[in-house]
Design a protein around this motif. Structure first.
Motif, mmCIF file in Angstrom:
data_model
loop_
_atom_site.group_PDB
_atom_site.id
_atom_site.type_symbol
_atom_site.label_atom_id
_atom_site.label_comp_id
_atom_site.label_asym_id
_atom_site.label_seq_id
_atom_site.Cartn_x
_atom_site.Cartn_y
_atom_site.Cartn_z
ATOM 1 N N ILE A 276 57.265 71.950 -9.097
ATOM 2 C CA ILE A 276 56.024 71.388 -9.629
ATOM 3 C C ILE A 276 56.120 69.871 -9.518
ATOM 4 O O ILE A 276 56.741 69.200 -10.348
ATOM 5 N N ASP A 277 55.536 69.326 -8.474
ATOM 6 C CA ASP A 277 55.637 67.901 -8.195
ATOM 7 C C ASP A 277 54.398 67.184 -8.730
ATOM 8 O O ASP A 277 53.479 66.834 -7.994
ATOM 9 N N LEU A 278 54.384 66.995 -10.037
ATOM 10 C CA LEU A 278 53.298 66.294 -10.700
ATOM 11 C C LEU A 278 53.896 65.129 -11.484
ATOM 12 O O LEU A 278 54.988 65.251 -12.035
ATOM 13 N N PRO A 279 53.198 63.986 -11.601
ATOM 14 C CA PRO A 279 53.828 62.778 -12.139
ATOM 15 C C PRO A 279 53.978 62.722 -13.654
ATOM 16 O O PRO A 279 54.812 61.976 -14.166
ATOM 17 N N GLY A 280 53.169 63.479 -14.403
ATOM 18 C CA GLY A 280 53.193 63.376 -15.857
ATOM 19 C C GLY A 280 53.988 64.479 -16.520
ATOM 20 O O GLY A 280 54.763 65.197 -15.881
ATOM 21 N N GLU A 298 49.711 66.561 -18.269
ATOM 22 C CA GLU A 298 49.192 65.387 -18.973
ATOM 23 C C GLU A 298 49.700 64.135 -18.291
ATOM 24 O O GLU A 298 50.912 63.958 -18.094
ATOM 25 N N TYR A 299 48.772 63.247 -17.921
ATOM 26 C CA TYR A 299 49.153 62.038 -17.199
ATOM 27 C C TYR A 299 48.150 60.940 -17.496
ATOM 28 O O TYR A 299 46.945 61.115 -17.302
ATOM 29 N N GLY A 448 56.752 59.652 -20.126
ATOM 30 C CA GLY A 448 58.161 59.825 -19.804
ATOM 31 C C GLY A 448 59.059 59.739 -21.023
ATOM 32 O O GLY A 448 58.715 59.164 -22.052
ATOM 33 N N ARG A 449 60.240 60.341 -20.886
ATOM 34 C CA ARG A 449 61.173 60.444 -22.011
ATOM 35 C C ARG A 449 61.640 59.077 -22.499
ATOM 36 O O ARG A 449 61.758 58.841 -23.709
#
Length: 635
Positions: A276-280, A298-299, A448-449
Motif C-alpha cells: 500500500i504505497d500511500l503517503p499518509g 488520511e493525508y 507521521g510518527r
C-alpha cells in the motif's frame, strides 16, 4: 460506537426505550426561519454511520440528535422501522450490536463521568438489563461480543488498573488479564477461540503491544514493537478476519514512520506486509468475506477510501497491484464500512458541507427528518515553517477584507488532528465575522510518527511554539488583527489555551478554555487511571518523580502572568479534566481580581445535549464580543 459530530463521551441515567420511529423534535421540524444559521447547524438532525450486526446485516444501530440529545437508535433495514433505544438526560453514544443482531449493548455511566456498567436490551425493544452481572462499575476498556452469547469486557479502575474478563450467559465472569498499566480488549476471533489484547505493560502509554490469548487467558502469541530498537513503535488491533476458523489478525504498525496495516497470524507467527504505497496514515478493516480490505487513508487533513484485494484480484489500470480507489468526494471520511453486497457506506463531510451517510451504491443510507444544516465556508490550507518542521493549518475566512478578529481554535487529544470536516462551532465564529485558524501542531496525528511523538517532556510548550509560528504568519499575511486574537480550545485545546495565555501573555486578546487541564499536578491525581498513564508517558514520570516538568507544563504556574480576559467552562463530573483542578486555577484568578467568567454545568467531558452545547457557544461568543470591541483588544 461514537458519533463524529461530538467529541464527548457517553451520557447517563436509566434508559427508557421508545418504540417510535426517528422522532421529529420541534427544532428538527422547523424550517429554521428566524433562527441564526449558526444555531441551525447545531439543531439540524444528524446521524452517525450505522453499525450493523455481522450475522444479521439488516439490523443496524446508529446515533442521532433528533430529540435534541445524542442517543442510540435501532434500525431494521428490511422493514424500514427505526426505534429510539436509549433516552437519558445527558445522552448516550457508546453502544454496539451482538453478532446475531438480537441485542443492543450500551454503556451506562452517571451524569457523564464515564464510570459505569454495560447494559443490554432486545433489538426490537424491551426492558434493559445488566449485560455483565458480577462486574463492578468501571471505566470501559474495550468490548467484544461472541457468537455464542459470550463477551470479552475490558475494565479500568484506579485500584485494580486494567482487567479483562470473559462473561458467559449464566456464569460468573472470569478474569483472564490484569495489569496496573493501561490495556484493553482488541478483538474476539470469529469462532471465539482467540482474544486480542492491546497493552502497555512496558510503561509507554503511547505505544501499545499486542498479546493474543485463549478464552482461558493462556498466551498464544505476542507482538511487541517496543523492544529491541532505539525508538519505541506502537501497534494497534484492527480486527480478526471475519471468517470461521481464520486466525489472521489485521494489525496497525509504525515500522515505516506512519500508521499502516499488515496481517499477522498469531498461530503461525507469519507476518504479511501489504503493498500500500500511500503517503499518509493508513487504517483498514475487513470486507465481510475476508477477501479484501477497506483502506482508509488520511493525508494532510483529508481522507479517502481504497479497496485492497487479498487474492489474485486484477489491478486496475494506473493503480498499484490489488489497490483500487473507492470514489469519495474531497473532504473527510469519518467512518466507513463494507456491506455484504460489496457496497461501501461512509460518513462524509467537508468544512463547507454538513455530514452525510453515503453509499457507493448510490442509495441514500440515512436521511434524518427536519431542517438541514446550512453550509459554511470552505477551508484553505497554509503551511508555515516552525521550529520542528512545516506546520499545517486550516483557515476559514469570513466575507470582506482583513485583517479580521481571529480565533485560533486548538484541537484536543493531543493525539488527534483537525481536518477538512464540518464543525458547527468554527462555523459560528465565521458567521460573526471572525477568521478561524486551526493548527495541527506537533503531537497531532496524520503527519507521521515523528510529528506525533515530538511532545515528550516539554509538554504543552512544544505545541505552543507551533501555534506561535502560525500566529506570526496570520498577522504578517494580513489575515488576523493582532489586537483581536482569541486563543480557544476544548480538552487538550483548553489546556493549551490556559498555558498559552500565561506563557505568551502579549500574544492574545482573550482566551476561551473548555474542559481544560488548568492545574496539571491536581489533574494528574484526580483523573482516570488511563490518563495518568498517558501523563507519565508524556512527562516521563509522576509529579513526585519529575516535579520540574509538571511545573513547567502547568497553566497554574503562569496564572499570575495572564493579561487577557479568560472564559472557562467545565463539567462538574468530568473524569478527564476534573473540576477540582479547574477551581484551583479560578481561585488564583479571583485573588488577582482578573477579568474572567466561569460556567459550570452538570455533565462530564462536554455535553451531548444540543441546547446545552448552543448555550456554551453563545456564552463564548458573548464573552468575546464583550471584550473585543474595535481597537480595544487587551493584548
Amino acid at each position: 460506537m461514537t458519533d463524529e459530530t461530538t467529541d464527548n463521551g457517553p451520557g447517563t441515567a436509566p434508559a427508557d426505550p421508545r418504540n417510535s420511529s426517528l422522532p421529529h423534535s420541534p427544532a428538527a421540524t422547523a424550517d429554521g426561519s428566524g433562527m441564526p444559521e449558526w444555531e441551525q447547524r447545531f439543531r439540524a438532525p444528524r446521524v452517525s454511520l450505522p453499525n450493523w450486526a455481522q450475522d444479521a446485516p439488516d439490523r443496524s444501530l446508529f446515533v442521532s440528535n433528533a430529540t435534541g440529545t445524542f442517543e442510540l437508535y435501532a434500525w431494521d433495514r428490511a422493514s424500514g422501522s427505526q426505534r429510539q433505544a436509549t433516552d437519558r438526560p445527558n445522552g448516550t453514544t457508546d453502544g454496539t450490536l451482538s453478532p446475531d443482531g438480537e441485542w443492543i449493548w450500551w454503556f451506562s455511566d452517571t451524569d457523564g463521568d464515564e464510570f459505569g456498567v454495560w447494559m443490554r436490551q432486545p433489538f426490537g425493544g424491551g426492558a434493559d438489563e445488566p449485560a455483565t452481572p458480577g462486574l463492578a462499575p468501571s471505566y470501559p476498556a474495550g468490548l467484544a461480543l461472541g457468537r455464542d452469547g459470550s463477551a470479552v469486557v475490558g475494565r479500568s479502575t484506579d485500584e485494580e488498573g486494567s482487567t479483562i474478563h470473559v462473561v458467559r450467559p449464566g456464569e460468573e465472569p472470569v478474569e483472564i488479564y490484569r495489569h496496573q498499566e493501561s490495556a484493553g480488549v482488541g478483538d474476539y476471533s470469529h469462532d471465539g477461540s482467540l482474544i486480542a489484547i492491546e497493552h502497555t505493560e512496558h510503561g509507554d502509554a503511547m505505544h501499545s503491544a499486542i498479546r493474543v490469548v485463549r478464552p482461558d487467558g493462556s498466551t498464544v502469541a505476542e507482538l511487541d514493537d517496543t523492544k529491541g530498537g532505539t525508538e519505541e513503535l506502537g501497534l494497534s488491533v484492527m480486527g480478526f478476519a471475519p471468517v470461521d476458523g481464520d486466525t489472521r489478525l489485521l494489525v496497525g504498525h509504525q515500522r515505516r514512520g506512519r500508521w499502516e496495516p499488515m496481517i499477522w497470524d498469531p498461530l503461525t507467527g507469519v507476518e504479511t506486509a501489504l503493498d500500500i504505497d500511500l503517503p499518509g496514515d493508513v487504517g483498514a478493516d475487513w470486507y465481510p468475506d475476508g477477501s479484501a480490505l477497506l483502506i482508509e487513508h488520511e493525508y494532510q487533513a483529508r481522507s479517502e477510501l481504497w479497496h485492497y484485494g487479498l487474492g489474485a484480484a486484477a489491478a486496475t489500470e494506473g493503480a498499484t497491484p490489488a489497490l483500487t480507489r473507492v470514489s469519495t468526494p474531497v473532504g473527510t471520511v469519518s467512518g466507513a464500512t463494507a456491506r455484504p453486497d460489496g457496497a461501501v457506506e461512509f460518513l462524509w463531510s467537508s468544512a463547507a458541507q454538513p455530514p452525510e451517510v453515503r453509499s457507493t451504491s448510490g442509495a441514500v443510507v440515512l436521511d434524518p427528518p427536519g431542517m438541514k444544516a446550512p453550509a459554511s465556508v470552505a477551508v484553505t490550507d497554509t503551511w508555515v515553517e516552525g521550529p520542528g518542521g512545516r506546520i499545517h493549518a486550516l483557515v476559514q475566512r469570513p466575507a470582506g477584507d482583513g485583517p479580521f478578529p481571529t480565533v485560533f481554535d486548538i484541537h484536543g487529544g493531543p493525539t488527534w488532528h483537525d481536518s477538512d470536516a464540518f464543525a458547527s462551532a468554527p462555523a459560528a465564529w465565521v458567521d460573526h465575522g471572525f477568521a478561524v485558524v486551526r493548527v495541527n501542531y506537533r503531537g497531532s496525528t496524520g503527519y507521521g510518527r515523528a510529528w506525533t511523538d515530538a511532545l515528550k517532556h516539554r509538554v504543552g510548550l512544544i505545541e505552543l511554539e507551533d501555534i506561535a509560528a502560525v500566529r506570526e504568519w496570520a498577522v504578517s499575511s494580513g489575515l488576523a488583527d493582532p489586537e483581536r486574537l482569541v486563543l480557544s480550545g476544548g480538552s487538550w485545546g483548553g489546556y493549551l489555551t490556559l498555558l498559552g495565555l500565561g506563557t505568551q501573555p502579549d500574544a492574545w486578546a482573550l482566551g476561551l478554555a473548555a474542559v481544560p487541564v488548568a492545574d496539571y499536578v491536581t489533574a494528574y491525581h484526580d483523573e482516570m487511571e488511563a490518563l495518568k498513564a498517558m501523563d507519565r508517558t508524556l512527562l516521563g514520570g509522576t509529579p513526585e518523580e519529575v516535579p520540574e516538568r509538571f511545573e513547567a507544563s502547568s497553566p497554574l504556574t503562569y496564572v499570575d502572568a495572564v493579561r487577557a480576559p479568560v472564559y472557562i467552562s467545565a463539567g462538574v463530573n468530568d473524569p478527564r479534566c476534573p473540576i477540582r483542578q479547574v477551581e484551583n486555577y479560578v481561585e488564583r484568578l479571583e485573588q488577582r481580581a482578573h477579568p474572567h467568567d466561569v460556567y459550570r454545568y452538570d455533565a462530564g467531558h462536554g455535553s451531548l445535549v444540543v441546547e446545552e452545547r448552543i448555550k456554551q457557544v453563545r456564552l463564548e461568543l458573548d464573552f468575546a464580543l464583550r471584550y473585543l470591541k474595535e481597537g480595544e483588544g487587551e493584548s
